[in-house]
Scaffold this active site. Structure first.
Site, PDB file in Angstrom:
ATOM      1  N   LYS A   1       0.832  -1.223   0.000  1.00  0.00           N
ATOM      2  CA  LYS A   1       0.000   0.000   0.000  1.00  0.00           C
ATOM      3  C   LYS A   1       0.857   1.261   0.000  1.00  0.00           C
ATOM      4  O   LYS A   1       0.577   2.208  -0.732  1.00  0.00           O
ATOM      5  CB  LYS A   1      -0.918   0.046   1.231  1.00  0.00           C
ATOM      6  CG  LYS A   1      -1.931  -1.074   1.318  1.00  0.00           C
ATOM      7  CD  LYS A   1      -2.928  -0.830   2.435  1.00  0.00           C
ATOM      8  CE  LYS A   1      -2.328  -0.757   3.832  1.00  0.00           C
ATOM      9  NZ  LYS A   1      -1.647  -1.989   4.269  1.00  0.00           N
TER      10      LYS A   1
ATOM     11  N   ARG B   1      -9.271   1.103   9.288  1.00  0.00           N
ATOM     12  CA  ARG B   1      -8.731  -0.210   9.633  1.00  0.00           C
ATOM     13  C   ARG B   1      -9.824  -1.147  10.149  1.00  0.00           C
ATOM     14  O   ARG B   1      -9.584  -2.293  10.407  1.00  0.00           O
ATOM     15  CB  ARG B   1      -7.744   0.039  10.742  1.00  0.00           C
ATOM     16  CG  ARG B   1      -6.421  -0.646  10.857  1.00  0.00           C
ATOM     17  CD  ARG B   1      -5.520  -0.710   9.727  1.00  0.00           C
ATOM     18  NE  ARG B   1      -4.219  -1.188  10.123  1.00  0.00           N
ATOM     19  CZ  ARG B   1      -3.076  -0.602   9.815  1.00  0.00           C
ATOM     20  NH1 ARG B   1      -3.061   0.464   9.070  1.00  0.00           N
ATOM     21  NH2 ARG B   1      -1.943  -1.123  10.214  1.00  0.00           N
TER      22      ARG B   1
ATOM     23  N   ARG C   1      11.556  -5.992   4.790  1.00  0.00           N
ATOM     24  CA  ARG C   1      11.299  -4.567   4.555  1.00  0.00           C
ATOM     25  C   ARG C   1      12.237  -3.705   5.409  1.00  0.00           C
ATOM     26  O   ARG C   1      12.507  -4.002   6.560  1.00  0.00           O
ATOM     27  CB  ARG C   1       9.850  -4.231   4.931  1.00  0.00           C
ATOM     28  CG  ARG C   1       9.537  -2.755   4.801  1.00  0.00           C
ATOM     29  CD  ARG C   1       8.069  -2.494   4.730  1.00  0.00           C
ATOM     30  NE  ARG C   1       7.377  -2.646   6.008  1.00  0.00           N
ATOM     31  CZ  ARG C   1       6.065  -2.469   6.160  1.00  0.00           C
ATOM     32  NH1 ARG C   1       5.321  -2.150   5.132  1.00  0.00           N
ATOM     33  NH2 ARG C   1       5.506  -2.632   7.338  1.00  0.00           N
TER      34      ARG C   1
ATOM     35  N   ARG D   1      11.537  -1.538  10.897  1.00  0.00           N
ATOM     36  CA  ARG D   1      10.495  -1.052  11.808  1.00  0.00           C
ATOM     37  C   ARG D   1      10.382  -1.981  13.004  1.00  0.00           C
ATOM     38  O   ARG D   1      10.501  -3.198  12.866  1.00  0.00           O
ATOM     39  CB  ARG D   1       9.146  -1.006  11.075  1.00  0.00           C
ATOM     40  CG  ARG D   1       8.918   0.291  10.340  1.00  0.00           C
ATOM     41  CD  ARG D   1       7.692   0.258   9.471  1.00  0.00           C
ATOM     42  NE  ARG D   1       6.486  -0.269  10.116  1.00  0.00           N
ATOM     43  CZ  ARG D   1       5.276  -0.231   9.546  1.00  0.00           C
ATOM     44  NH1 ARG D   1       5.127   0.321   8.351  1.00  0.00           N
ATOM     45  NH2 ARG D   1       4.225  -0.711  10.160  1.00  0.00           N
TER      46      ARG D   1
ATOM     47  N   ARG E   1      -0.196  -8.565  13.789  1.00  0.00           N
ATOM     48  CA  ARG E   1      -0.764  -7.579  12.853  1.00  0.00           C
ATOM     49  C   ARG E   1      -1.615  -8.271  11.785  1.00  0.00           C
ATOM     50  O   ARG E   1      -2.665  -7.779  11.417  1.00  0.00           O
ATOM     51  CB  ARG E   1       0.363  -6.764  12.205  1.00  0.00           C
ATOM     52  CG  ARG E   1       1.005  -5.792  13.204  1.00  0.00           C
ATOM     53  CD  ARG E   1       2.352  -5.331  12.742  1.00  0.00           C
ATOM     54  NE  ARG E   1       2.304  -4.540  11.529  1.00  0.00           N
ATOM     55  CZ  ARG E   1       3.326  -4.434  10.670  1.00  0.00           C
ATOM     56  NH1 ARG E   1       4.449  -5.081  10.877  1.00  0.00           N
ATOM     57  NH2 ARG E   1       3.208  -3.679   9.619  1.00  0.00           N
TER      58      ARG E   1
HETATM   59  P1  AMP Z   1       1.016   0.660   9.277  1.00  0.00           P
HETATM   60  O1  AMP Z   1       2.177   1.547   8.969  1.00  0.00           O
HETATM   61  O2  AMP Z   1      -0.204   1.010   8.478  1.00  0.00           O
HETATM   62  O3  AMP Z   1       1.370  -0.808   9.164  1.00  0.00           O
HETATM   63  O4  AMP Z   1       0.634   0.920  10.807  1.00  0.00           O
HETATM   64  C1  AMP Z   1       1.551   0.674  11.851  1.00  0.00           C
HETATM   65  C2  AMP Z   1       0.815   0.631  13.179  1.00  0.00           C
HETATM   66  O5  AMP Z   1       0.190   1.903  13.420  1.00  0.00           O
HETATM   67  C3  AMP Z   1      -0.321  -0.384  13.256  1.00  0.00           C
HETATM   68  O6  AMP Z   1       0.107  -1.690  13.565  1.00  0.00           O
HETATM   69  C4  AMP Z   1      -1.181   0.232  14.354  1.00  0.00           C
HETATM   70  O7  AMP Z   1      -0.606   0.011  15.637  1.00  0.00           O
HETATM   71  C5  AMP Z   1      -1.075   1.723  14.054  1.00  0.00           C
HETATM   72  N1  AMP Z   1      -2.132   2.161  13.099  1.00  0.00           N
HETATM   73  C6  AMP Z   1      -1.960   2.599  11.820  1.00  0.00           C
HETATM   74  N2  AMP Z   1      -3.132   2.920  11.266  1.00  0.00           N
HETATM   75  C7  AMP Z   1      -4.074   2.688  12.197  1.00  0.00           C
HETATM   76  C8  AMP Z   1      -5.480   2.811  12.213  1.00  0.00           C
HETATM   77  N3  AMP Z   1      -6.176   3.238  11.134  1.00  0.00           N
HETATM   78  N4  AMP Z   1      -6.136   2.501  13.353  1.00  0.00           N
HETATM   79  C9  AMP Z   1      -5.476   2.076  14.455  1.00  0.00           C
HETATM   80  N5  AMP Z   1      -4.146   1.911  14.492  1.00  0.00           N
HETATM   81  C10 AMP Z   1      -3.430   2.222  13.387  1.00  0.00           C
END
Ligand code: AMP
Length: 223
Positions: free
Chosen positions: A13, A88, A124, A157, A168
């Site tokens: 994404k 989400r 990654r 990360r 996740r």
């Molecule tokens: P991502 O970079 O999208 O993989 O997000 C990394 C982390 O940020 C996730 O595992 C969540 O802990 C938090 N996070 C990101 N987007 C959301 C969301 N829309 N709602 C809740 N937590 C989020």
């Protein structure tokens, strides 16, 4: 136009969002990037989000929605924006629809199986400064460990480690995948096969967006 990028962590994404931004000029708004920035800056939001993020759990809907609303109210988002990682779950989608309705909305769901996701997330790396995304197998940097764009160090990360990756993905299947039906019912849903190379996936995405943008501008012309 609101472009929602759906799909599990590791499906591409972020990378595809950057390419869409580059080609169509809509800014990419990534909830994960905004949260990571808040953590880095040590803001109240960052402090609250940090524990959930390091454990691979979702941050509270209210915190994330406020943060997204604030970002998409900025002038650069007025003609359109790309949402990466938000919504989400159904509750976030409903709250977004209520708070910021959008007449032109498209959902692109980048699909990939769990085995490939774990492989991708494990290799990654991201730039510690500009956030550029790399993959040691598919898209390595020119100079090992350094960002091609800004020259800063690449890091893994905190949540790209096996135990957190598993959590996740579990949360994705339990909460985020329901959005497929939610958006399919609204007739704005498009599935995209995330298996191919970055430019092959982007070719598919571009063909969907070109067609929709053409249809939107035809409708506007008739009005
Ligand atoms: P991502 O970079 O999208 O993989 O997000 C990394 C982390 O940020 C996730 O595992 C969540 O802990 C938090 N996070 C990101 N987007 C959301 C969301 N829309 N709602 C809740 N937590 C989020």
């Amino acid at each position: 136009m609101r472009i929602v990028l759906l799909g599990p962590p590791g499906s591409g994404k972020g990378t595809q969002g950057d390419l869409i931004e580059e080609k169509y000029g809509f800014p990419k708004v990534s909830s994960g990037d905004l949260l990571r920035e808040a953590v880095k800056a040590g803001t109240a939001l960052g402090k609250e989000a940090e524990i959930c993020m390091s454990r691979g759990k979702l941050v509270s809907d209210e915190l994330v929605l406020d943060m997204i609303q604030e970002r998409i109210s900025q002038p650069d988002c007025q003609t359109g924006y790309i949402l990466d990682g938000f919504p989400r779950n159904i509750s976030q989608a409903e709250k977004l629809e209520k708070a910021v309705p959008s007449a032109h909305e498209v959902v692109l769901d980048i699909r990939l199986n769990d085995h490939s996701l774990v492989e991708r997330l494990s290799s990654r790396r991201i730039c510690s400064d500009c956030g550029m995304i790399y993959n040691l197998q598919m898209k390595p940097p020119v100079k090992e460990g350094m960002c091609d764009v800004c020259g800063h160090k690449l890091i893994r990360r905190d949540d790209d480690v096996p135990e957190v990756i598993r959590r996740r993905l579990k949360i994705y299947h339990e909460q985020t995948e329901e959005l497929v039906i939610y958006y399919r019912d609204r007739d704005i849903y498009h599935a995209v096969d995330g298996k191919g190379k970055v430019d092959e996936v982007f070719f598919h995405i571009s063909s969907i967006l070109d067609q929709l943008l053409g249809e939107f501008s035809e409708k506007e012309a008739v009005r």
